[in-house]
Write a protein that holds these residues in place. Sequence first.
Motif, PDB file in Angstrom:
ATOM      1  N   CYS A  27       0.850  -1.195   0.000  1.00 28.79           N
ATOM      2  CA  CYS A  27       0.000   0.000   0.000  1.00 28.79           C
ATOM      3  C   CYS A  27       0.884   1.243   0.000  1.00 28.79           C
ATOM      4  CB  CYS A  27      -0.936  -0.007   1.201  1.00 28.79           C
ATOM      5  SG  CYS A  27      -0.109  -0.238   2.799  1.00 28.79           S
ATOM      6  N   GLY A  28       1.688   1.388  -1.063  1.00 29.52           N
ATOM      7  CA  GLY A  28       2.660   2.471  -1.118  1.00 29.52           C
ATOM      8  C   GLY A  28       2.039   3.849  -1.121  1.00 29.52           C
ATOM      9  N   ARG A  29       0.872   4.008  -1.783  1.00 30.62           N
ATOM     10  CA  ARG A  29       0.214   5.314  -1.817  1.00 30.62           C
ATOM     11  C   ARG A  29      -0.184   5.741  -0.409  1.00 30.62           C
ATOM     12  NH1 ARG A  29      -2.788   7.973  -5.824  1.00 30.62           N
ATOM     13  NH2 ARG A  29      -2.611   6.141  -7.160  1.00 30.62           N
ATOM     14  N   LEU A  30      -0.815   4.822   0.340  1.00 32.86           N
ATOM     15  CA  LEU A  30      -1.227   5.127   1.716  1.00 32.86           C
ATOM     16  C   LEU A  30      -0.008   5.395   2.591  1.00 32.86           C
ATOM     17  CD1 LEU A  30      -3.485   5.284   3.853  1.00 32.86           C
ATOM     18  CD2 LEU A  30      -3.207   2.812   4.181  1.00 32.86           C
ATOM     19  N   ALA A  31       1.056   4.622   2.397  1.00 32.59           N
ATOM     20  CA  ALA A  31       2.271   4.824   3.179  1.00 32.59           C
ATOM     21  C   ALA A  31       2.866   6.192   2.928  1.00 32.59           C
ATOM     22  CB  ALA A  31       3.287   3.729   2.855  1.00 32.59           C
TER      23      ALA A  31
END
Length: 606
Positions: A27-31
């Motif tokens: 979940c790179g966007r959320l991270a």
Amino acid sequence: MTVPATGAAGLKSATVQLSFEPGAFRCGRLAAEFADEWVELVAAARLREGAARSYLTAVKVLLAHVDATMPDAAAASLARGEPDLQRVVADWVRVLPSQRRPGSRTPGWHAGRVRALIARRMEHPGRSVAAGWQGWVDGAVGVRRGSSSELDEFSRADKKKLIRAALVARRATTARIRRGRALAAGGTDPERGGWLAVENLLWALWSDSGACEQIPDRLPPAAQFPAALHKLAPGGVWHSKRHLVQFLLAELFVTALDLHAYRILLMAATGRAPEEITGLTEDDLEFGPHGVTITFTKGRAQVRRRQTFTAESDEAGTLHPAGSRLDAAEIVAELLELNRPLARLAGISPVPLFLRVSRPGAALVARLLTRSRGYAFTDWLRLHGVTVSGPADIRRLRKSTKVEKAIAFRGRISDIADDHSEKTFRGHYAHGTTLRVIAGEVITAAQHRWLDTALAGPTVLDENAAQSLADPQTATVLGLDPAEVEALRSGQLNMGVTDCTDPFASPFGRPGQLCPVAPLRCLECRNAFVLPSNLPQLLLFAEHLQKLALRLTPTHFHTLWGQSRTNLDEVLSSRTAAELAEARRQIAEDGIVLVLPAATRVEFDA
């Protein structure tokens, strides 16, 4: 990201690097969204290592849960309604407690920190957040805060052992360092005098911080050291050049283990918390002719307080003082003397009191006291052969001081909690074993007092006993002298409801004062004697109490008259029916009335 190290107050160079790589999660966007908020929060709030790391840990725990439970984790974002991230976060909060021990506070901390970051993003005008998050942020966090097991204070015996060991360690540290510095003063540049002379090595370390890098390169292998160097080794032989350099540094500067003794002594002398002590610098000290004024900073409460400590001097002619005294001014002055050279070498200003030398790499590094392995408080206790009951936690020493303060101020919380709030005292200090024992003793003493009062009623004499008062043996058993017997028989000591052996020795008044509560409390007084002649007044008093019972609330009546009524009922029950009938006849025929003060005719239920 660079943040100040925890506990590094006054150390400009004491920083740590914290890194966060959003690409490590599915979940790179959320991270990345959380990373933006975390970086800005740490910078804006000037968070130290501990607080900054706690936010980072909470975010990583959430992101790991999202990766594990959300099929389309790559699309997860706080700005999107789909996929449903709120449901995943709610499920994460629900399962958090199951991942920790029962009662742990960590789940509540994790959930609260994540919510704080989301709330911060919602306030940013240039960052969109899905509408549904507002309700989650405004509502309850969804997990209990948990509870911590409070530490008990050190016993008085354990505290004495700690202080005694710390005094011995302090003297040894001072002697060692002064001896090493004196030896260094007699040395010379190793380039001219040689690299295998101890005094020259000490001179190099004392003069140049870079000597830590040069000495290992200039020395031969440890096996080729001369006998003079090997004699210095604790085991009689050096196994590495690194250990030799560490030993030489300890001959000149304070080490981590040395600082434990000073922390114990300063905590005992000032009564302050560990973080207030270890965060002191020379800017917090103001020396005067009679002592020192110290400014203490408590980071958690964001409070700064000044306190003056007077220096104690031995009386003239005293060759053998009663014992070692804890002089805060002397201790802080000694720490400054020991740490100024190290601060100068490391380029640190102002000089921290709790500075220590270490050699984690190849250069001289100055750091505050830490919990590093081998240098913790438990290691210091083991080194000095000190055993304590319960956990070996330095914070217990602060609680011991608070207990002593509570005893000295006789439980006045406003005075005991002068360096924090009353709520803090009740929540963190009032639970201690010593205070509980003292409170139990106070309660027991109060219970005994009231029990004695309840059992200490009047002495009741029937007709035969009253006639036998003339017998000296009977009077002696009752604790009466001939004059008191004669006064009782003649009615001179009649107080209305009962007779009294000594109206000027009332337990309800001051010695020498005429009893202020007669005849209202005569039935609760051990000085009272109930004679047969008192029976008419007792019957009238019983009627008076019955009327009061109808007019007052049960609680109010029991508080004021409950014991008197109980004792009166017992006295009347011991009389025969004939005696009671004769007393009522006397009341009717002779017009006997109850003799009470005028003020007792009015009762206030308040």
